[in-house]
Scaffold this motif. Structure first.
Motif, PDB file in Angstrom:
ATOM      1  N   LEU A 153       0.828  -1.207   0.000  1.00  0.00           N
ATOM      2  CA  LEU A 153       0.000   0.000   0.000  1.00  0.00           C
ATOM      3  C   LEU A 153       0.863   1.259   0.000  1.00  0.00           C
ATOM      4  N   THR A 154       1.933   1.240   0.774  1.00  0.00           N
ATOM      5  CA  THR A 154       2.847   2.379   0.802  1.00  0.00           C
ATOM      6  C   THR A 154       3.496   2.583  -0.562  1.00  0.00           C
ATOM      7  N   ALA A 155       3.928   1.483  -1.173  1.00  0.00           N
ATOM      8  CA  ALA A 155       4.552   1.568  -2.497  1.00  0.00           C
ATOM      9  C   ALA A 155       3.571   2.095  -3.538  1.00  0.00           C
ATOM     10  N   GLU A 156       2.323   1.652  -3.449  1.00  0.00           N
ATOM     11  CA  GLU A 156       1.300   2.125  -4.386  1.00  0.00           C
ATOM     12  C   GLU A 156       1.058   3.622  -4.213  1.00  0.00           C
ATOM     13  N   ALA A 157       1.037   4.081  -2.970  1.00  0.00           N
ATOM     14  CA  ALA A 157       0.849   5.512  -2.712  1.00  0.00           C
ATOM     15  C   ALA A 157       2.024   6.323  -3.251  1.00  0.00           C
ATOM     16  N   LEU A 158       3.231   5.790  -3.141  1.00  0.00           N
ATOM     17  CA  LEU A 158       4.410   6.485  -3.675  1.00  0.00           C
ATOM     18  C   LEU A 158       4.331   6.585  -5.195  1.00  0.00           C
ATOM     19  N   ARG A 159       3.993   5.480  -5.839  1.00  0.00           N
ATOM     20  CA  ARG A 159       3.916   5.488  -7.313  1.00  0.00           C
ATOM     21  C   ARG A 159       2.831   6.446  -7.805  1.00  0.00           C
ATOM     22  N   ALA A 160       1.715   6.500  -7.093  1.00  0.00           N
ATOM     23  CA  ALA A 160       0.616   7.378  -7.505  1.00  0.00           C
ATOM     24  C   ALA A 160       1.008   8.843  -7.439  1.00  0.00           C
ATOM     25  N   ARG A 161       2.047   9.132  -6.654  1.00  0.00           N
ATOM     26  CA  ARG A 161       2.501  10.515  -6.498  1.00  0.00           C
ATOM     27  C   ARG A 161       3.824  10.768  -7.213  1.00  0.00           C
ATOM     28  N   ASP A 162       4.230   9.812  -8.038  1.00  0.00           N
ATOM     29  CA  ASP A 162       5.495   9.918  -8.779  1.00  0.00           C
ATOM     30  C   ASP A 162       6.690  10.073  -7.858  1.00  0.00           C
ATOM     31  N   LEU A 163       6.629   9.392  -6.721  1.00  0.00           N
ATOM     32  CA  LEU A 163       7.735   9.389  -5.778  1.00  0.00           C
ATOM     33  C   LEU A 163       8.515   8.090  -5.888  1.00  0.00           C
ATOM     34  N   THR A 164       9.790   8.158  -5.578  1.00  0.00           N
ATOM     35  CA  THR A 164      10.671   7.001  -5.694  1.00  0.00           C
ATOM     36  C   THR A 164      10.879   6.339  -4.343  1.00  0.00           C
ATOM     37  N   ALA A 165      10.654   5.032  -4.288  1.00  0.00           N
ATOM     38  CA  ALA A 165      10.989   4.259  -3.094  1.00  0.00           C
ATOM     39  C   ALA A 165      12.469   3.902  -3.186  1.00  0.00           C
ATOM     40  N   LEU A 166      13.256   4.451  -2.287  1.00  0.00           N
ATOM     41  CA  LEU A 166      14.691   4.162  -2.276  1.00  0.00           C
ATOM     42  C   LEU A 166      14.933   2.694  -1.959  1.00  0.00           C
ATOM     43  N   GLY A 167      14.152   2.152  -1.063  1.00  0.00           N
ATOM     44  CA  GLY A 167      14.275   0.762  -0.656  1.00  0.00           C
ATOM     45  C   GLY A 167      13.518   0.531   0.634  1.00  0.00           C
ATOM     46  N   VAL A 168      13.610  -0.687   1.139  1.00  0.00           N
ATOM     47  CA  VAL A 168      12.913  -1.075   2.367  1.00  0.00           C
ATOM     48  C   VAL A 168      13.920  -1.549   3.404  1.00  0.00           C
ATOM     49  N   ALA A 192       7.324  -3.921  -2.475  1.00  0.00           N
ATOM     50  CA  ALA A 192       7.750  -2.527  -2.448  1.00  0.00           C
ATOM     51  C   ALA A 192       8.147  -2.006  -3.817  1.00  0.00           C
ATOM     52  N   GLY A 193       8.476  -2.923  -4.727  1.00  0.00           N
ATOM     53  CA  GLY A 193       9.013  -2.482  -6.001  1.00  0.00           C
ATOM     54  C   GLY A 193      10.351  -1.794  -5.816  1.00  0.00           C
ATOM     55  N   ALA A 194      11.066  -2.195  -4.775  1.00  0.00           N
ATOM     56  CA  ALA A 194      12.345  -1.569  -4.416  1.00  0.00           C
ATOM     57  C   ALA A 194      13.163  -2.592  -3.620  1.00  0.00           C
ATOM     58  N   PRO A 195      14.471  -2.430  -3.580  1.00  0.00           N
ATOM     59  CA  PRO A 195      15.316  -3.424  -2.913  1.00  0.00           C
ATOM     60  C   PRO A 195      15.204  -3.421  -1.396  1.00  0.00           C
ATOM     61  N   LEU A 196      15.531  -4.552  -0.810  1.00  0.00           N
ATOM     62  CA  LEU A 196      15.648  -4.662   0.637  1.00  0.00           C
ATOM     63  C   LEU A 196      17.028  -4.125   1.015  1.00  0.00           C
ATOM     64  N   LEU A 197      17.047  -3.094   1.847  1.00  0.00           N
ATOM     65  CA  LEU A 197      18.301  -2.397   2.138  1.00  0.00           C
ATOM     66  C   LEU A 197      18.798  -2.583   3.565  1.00  0.00           C
ATOM     67  N   GLY A 198      18.127  -3.437   4.334  1.00  0.00           N
ATOM     68  CA  GLY A 198      18.631  -3.654   5.679  1.00  0.00           C
ATOM     69  C   GLY A 198      17.635  -4.325   6.593  1.00  0.00           C
ATOM     70  N   ALA A 199      18.148  -4.775   7.718  1.00  0.00           N
ATOM     71  CA  ALA A 199      17.333  -5.364   8.776  1.00  0.00           C
ATOM     72  C   ALA A 199      17.984  -4.986  10.099  1.00  0.00           C
ATOM     73  N   VAL A 200      17.352  -4.082  10.815  1.00  0.00           N
ATOM     74  CA  VAL A 200      17.876  -3.606  12.096  1.00  0.00           C
ATOM     75  C   VAL A 200      17.405  -4.577  13.178  1.00  0.00           C
ATOM     76  N   PRO A 201      18.316  -5.116  13.967  1.00  0.00           N
ATOM     77  CA  PRO A 201      17.904  -6.122  14.956  1.00  0.00           C
ATOM     78  C   PRO A 201      17.027  -5.542  16.060  1.00  0.00           C
ATOM     79  N   GLU A 202      16.113  -6.344  16.501  1.00  0.00           N
ATOM     80  CA  GLU A 202      15.258  -5.995  17.630  1.00  0.00           C
ATOM     81  C   GLU A 202      16.114  -5.566  18.816  1.00  0.00           C
ATOM     82  N   GLY A 203      15.752  -4.473  19.440  1.00  0.00           N
ATOM     83  CA  GLY A 203      16.486  -4.002  20.614  1.00  0.00           C
ATOM     84  C   GLY A 203      17.726  -3.195  20.301  1.00  0.00           C
ATOM     85  N   ALA A 204      17.962  -2.879  19.024  1.00  0.00           N
ATOM     86  CA  ALA A 204      19.170  -2.129  18.666  1.00  0.00           C
ATOM     87  C   ALA A 204      19.224  -0.776  19.365  1.00  0.00           C
ATOM     88  N   GLY A 205      18.066  -0.160  19.572  1.00  0.00           N
ATOM     89  CA  GLY A 205      18.033   1.139  20.212  1.00  0.00           C
ATOM     90  C   GLY A 205      18.417   1.106  21.677  1.00  0.00           C
TER      91      GLY A 205
END
Length: 242
Positions: A153-168, A192-205
């Motif tokens: 849904l987020t990706a669809e909203a970005l495309r509808a507004r001509d915005l680029t998804a850098l990644g997820v 997403a129509g965009a690459p997977l750019l990371g996975a931050v581990p639970e509790g990193a903060g």
């Protein structure tokens, strides 16, 4: 990229920690970084908000700017209205980002909740500010069941507004991922129509800042300044049978 919008597919999924990790890596590479928080909600005057958390984790070298702060944990337009305060407008976000971009190598704009959360009663959203800036959007998603729908849904909203998804980026990867989380890694880029750019581990903060900065590169891909490899991570975490 000078300005990047960081938006989640929902609330409490790791936007601030992801923003801090990207900031830490940019600083480590010698770049100057600013983080813009258009609207901080649910935080009283004097209390540390998301911008302060970024500097705690990434370092005080990060310049931060908060345009508005509202005490109740609500959508920015509702929180502003209930507090009798001025609402945040997209042109104000864009103007602040452009000013920061003139003095910094990287400006990260951290949204509130999801992409289409309203900032004013006319229905303006973070996406409107991104359009004014022609800025790419880094999507922070949750790991488990339901994330494919909200990401699509987020990706669809970005495309509808001509915005680029850098990644997820998966904003909080579980220490013990369930079947849905493990399967979702392969499906998130497609949704997403965009690459997977990371996975931050639970509790990193919750890590000590020095440890957070030292480990950030292992959570994010080279596109974001790290060494994390999507193919290797997805293969390792894939459940038996694919």
């Amino acid at each position: 990229m000078t300005v990047v919008v960081v938006s989640g597919t929902g609330t409490e999924i790791g936007k601030t920690v992801t923003t801090a990790a990207v900031s830490a890596l940019a600083l480590a590479s010698g770049r100057s970084v600013a983080v813009l928080k258009p609207a901080q909600t649910g935080v009283a005057p004097g209390e540390p908000g998301d911008a302060r958390e970024v500097t705690r984790l990434a370092g005080d070298a990060v310049t931060t700017l908060e345009l508005a702060r509202f005490p109740e944990p609500l959508a920015p337009n509702t929180a502003a209205r209930r507090a009798g305060m001025a609402q945040v407008r997209p042109y104000e976000v864009a103007a602040a980002a452009e000013k920061l971009a003139a003095e910094h190598d990287l400006v990260l704009i951290e949204g509130a909740g999801g992409l289409l959360v309203h900032y004013d009663d006319e229905g303006a959203t973070l996406a409107d500010a991104a359009r004014l800036l022609t800025a790419p959007v880094l999507v922070v998603a949750s790991a488990g069941l339901g994330t494919l729908n909200t990401t699509a849904l987020t990706a669809e909203a970005l495309r509808a507004r001509d915005l680029t998804a850098l990644g997820v980026v998966v904003g909080s990867w579980p220490a013990t991922p369930d079947l849905a989380s493990r399967c979702n890694l392969a499906d998130l880029p497609r949704c997403a129509g965009a690459p997977l750019l990371g996975a931050v581990p639970e509790g990193a903060g919750s890590l000590a800042p020095v440890d957070f900065r030292g480990r950030s590169g292992t959570w994010l891909s080279p596109e974001l300044g790290g060494t994390w490899n999507a193919t290797a991570f997805t293969t390792r975490e894939a459940p038996p049978g694919g």
